[in-house]
Design an enzyme around this catalytic site. Structure first.
Site, short mmCIF file in Angstrom:
data_model
loop_
_atom_site.label_atom_id
_atom_site.label_comp_id
_atom_site.label_asym_id
_atom_site.label_seq_id
_atom_site.Cartn_x
_atom_site.Cartn_y
_atom_site.Cartn_z
N ASP A 162 11.57 24.55 -53.62
CA ASP A 162 11.95 25.59 -54.59
C ASP A 162 13.28 25.21 -55.25
O ASP A 162 14.28 25.92 -55.14
CB ASP A 162 12.05 26.97 -53.92
CG ASP A 162 13.13 27.04 -52.83
OD1 ASP A 162 13.65 28.15 -52.58
OD2 ASP A 162 13.49 25.99 -52.25
N ASP A 201 17.34 21.27 -52.71
CA ASP A 201 15.98 20.73 -52.84
C ASP A 201 15.98 19.44 -53.66
O ASP A 201 15.18 18.53 -53.41
CB ASP A 201 15.06 21.74 -53.52
CG ASP A 201 14.93 23.04 -52.79
OD1 ASP A 201 15.85 23.87 -52.87
OD2 ASP A 201 13.92 23.23 -52.10
N ASN A 237 14.32 30.00 -54.58
CA ASN A 237 15.68 30.02 -55.14
C ASN A 237 15.68 30.60 -56.56
O ASN A 237 16.67 31.17 -57.01
CB ASN A 237 16.25 28.60 -55.20
CG ASN A 237 16.66 28.10 -53.83
OD1 ASN A 237 17.15 28.87 -53.01
ND2 ASN A 237 16.42 26.83 -53.56
N THR A 287 10.65 22.94 -48.03
CA THR A 287 12.09 23.28 -48.11
C THR A 287 12.31 24.59 -48.86
O THR A 287 13.38 24.82 -49.44
CB THR A 287 12.89 22.15 -48.79
OG1 THR A 287 12.40 21.98 -50.13
CG2 THR A 287 12.76 20.86 -48.01
N PHE A 339 17.22 32.41 -45.54
CA PHE A 339 16.58 32.74 -46.81
C PHE A 339 15.09 32.38 -46.85
O PHE A 339 14.25 33.21 -47.23
CB PHE A 339 17.32 32.03 -47.96
CG PHE A 339 16.72 32.27 -49.31
CD1 PHE A 339 15.91 31.31 -49.90
CD2 PHE A 339 16.94 33.46 -50.01
CE1 PHE A 339 15.34 31.52 -51.15
CE2 PHE A 339 16.38 33.68 -51.26
CZ PHE A 339 15.57 32.71 -51.83
N ASN A 340 14.72 31.14 -46.53
CA ASN A 340 13.32 30.70 -46.68
C ASN A 340 12.38 31.53 -45.81
O ASN A 340 11.24 31.79 -46.18
CB ASN A 340 13.17 29.22 -46.34
CG ASN A 340 13.77 28.31 -47.38
OD1 ASN A 340 13.96 28.72 -48.54
ND2 ASN A 340 14.10 27.09 -47.00
N HIS A 372 21.21 21.77 -47.06
CA HIS A 372 20.15 22.10 -46.10
C HIS A 372 18.92 21.18 -46.19
O HIS A 372 18.53 20.56 -45.21
CB HIS A 372 19.67 23.54 -46.34
CG HIS A 372 20.74 24.56 -46.37
ND1 HIS A 372 21.33 25.09 -45.23
CD2 HIS A 372 21.33 25.18 -47.43
CE1 HIS A 372 22.22 25.99 -45.58
NE2 HIS A 372 22.26 26.07 -46.90
N ASP A 373 18.29 21.14 -47.35
CA ASP A 373 16.91 20.65 -47.44
C ASP A 373 16.69 19.18 -47.10
O ASP A 373 15.70 18.86 -46.42
CB ASP A 373 16.35 20.97 -48.83
CG ASP A 373 16.18 22.46 -49.04
OD1 ASP A 373 16.20 22.91 -50.18
OD2 ASP A 373 16.05 23.19 -48.03
O1 RIB Z 1 18.69 28.94 -46.45
C1 RIB Z 1 18.72 27.70 -47.13
C2 RIB Z 1 17.42 27.45 -47.81
O2 RIB Z 1 17.19 28.46 -48.79
C3 RIB Z 1 17.40 26.13 -48.60
O3 RIB Z 1 16.08 25.63 -48.64
C4 RIB Z 1 17.83 26.55 -49.97
O4 RIB Z 1 17.34 25.66 -50.99
C5 RIB Z 1 17.17 27.88 -50.09
O5 RIB Z 1 15.82 27.66 -50.49
CA CA Z 2 15.05 25.11 -50.78
#
Ligand code: RIB
Ligand code: CA
Length: 310
Positions: A10, A15, A39, A124, A165-166, A239-240
């Protein structure tokens, strides 16, 4: 022999680095990219994936758009972190990479079906596309070697005190994927918060000196400012690409095989990932949960991949 992978994402600042790492690591064979609302709105994340590939000169990887909203909930985007375009910071060039007309689930099914060997699905973003694939085409499961997901946490969340979040965007999708019984690896905030883009990392990537590194630094500068305001963090966590690193070189991201459950009903804990590291509940283990990161080797891997881009 390179590991065949498909990246569901996303984009999204981090990403972008996942795409470049998946495309640039010599031990990975990126067969396709699918996009999902997360996102940003689906149209934005899809456009951004095409831009990210255009900037890097990735022209031979099909990109298909997936779900524009979670399985049952309304999409909540992360505009506060990624901006109005979901990729704020750099000037975004017109994409030169076309969109595959098949749509994400159809392309995922075909890529898996036509592959001689099982593939790894790296996700991701919210797991909506992967859940839909497994529900609509359960017969394809034998062609999926593993699902490696950046999501969740063994500790605190980042959208609510307990939800990452994801997972928070589509907890039902995460539960569906986890219940499939496929090999499932979770790379959560407890580890990705060790992948901090410090000034030294930023300068190291800037020194690469190609078009992708210049774009990457513009992404980092926006991402860092957003994280300073939103999270009070001096250096943003990338993160990703950590989920990609897990697949490329598992020793960089050690995991524990343990029990994972997704909270679907909690008033305060909806979307939380309950990781029963000490088997308090006596339930069978079902996930490989990331517990550490070899950060120096991780940044070496990211730098090497960006060097291979345009
Ligand atoms: O919490 C972090 C995740 O949420 C990452 O994948 C970031 O790109 C968002 O999608
Ligand atoms: Ca992401």
């Amino acid at each position: 022999m390179a590991v065949p992978v498909i990246l569901d994402c996303d984009p999204g600042h981090d990403d972008a680095f996942a795409i470049w790492l998946a495309a640039g690591h010599p031990d990975l064979d990126l067969r396709g990219i699918t996009t999902v609302g997360g996102n940003g709105q689906l149209a934005q994340t899809t456009h951004n994936a095409r831009v990210i590939c255009t900037v890097a000169g990735i022209k031979d990887v099909p990109i298909a758009a997936g779900a524009d909203s979670p399985l049952i909930r309304t999409l909540q985007t992360a505009w506060d972190i990624h901006g109005a375009s979901a990729l704020d910071g750099p000037v975004l060039p017109e994409p030169e990479v076309e969109l595959d007309p098949r749509g994400a689930v159809a392309m995922l099914r075909e890529l898996l079906d036509e592959s001689a060997e099982p593939l790894v699905l790296i996700a991701t973003g919210p797991l909506t596309n992967v859940a839909l694939l497994l529900r609509l085409h359960p017969e394809i499961q034998p062609k999926i070697r593993e699902i490696a997901w950046m999501g969740g946490s063994t500790g605190r969340g980042n959208v609510t005190p307990y939800a990452e979040f994801n997972c928070w965007v589509d907890p039902e999708a995460a539960a569906v994927v986890l219940a499939s019984g496929l090999r499932f690896s979770m790379v959560g905030l407890n580890v990705t918060h060790q992948a901090l883009v410090t000034e030294e990392v930023r300068d190291r990537l800037a020194a690469i000196g190609n078009a992708t590194s210049a774009f990457a630094v513009d992404l980092i500068d926006f991402f860092r400012a957003a994280y300073q305001v939103s999270e009070g963090m001096a250096a943003p966590p990338l993160h990703d690409p950590v989920a990609v690193a897990l697949v490329a070189a598992s020793s960089i991201v050690p995991t524990a095989y343990t029990r994972l459950d997704i909270e679907l009903h909690g008033t305060e804990t909806l979307g939380a990932t309950s990781v029963d590291l000490h088997n308090k509940l006596g339930r069978p283990a079902n996930a490989h949960v990331a517990m550490a990161l070899d950060a120096p080797r991780f940044w070496d891997m990211v730098e090497a991949a960006i060097r291979r881009m345009r």
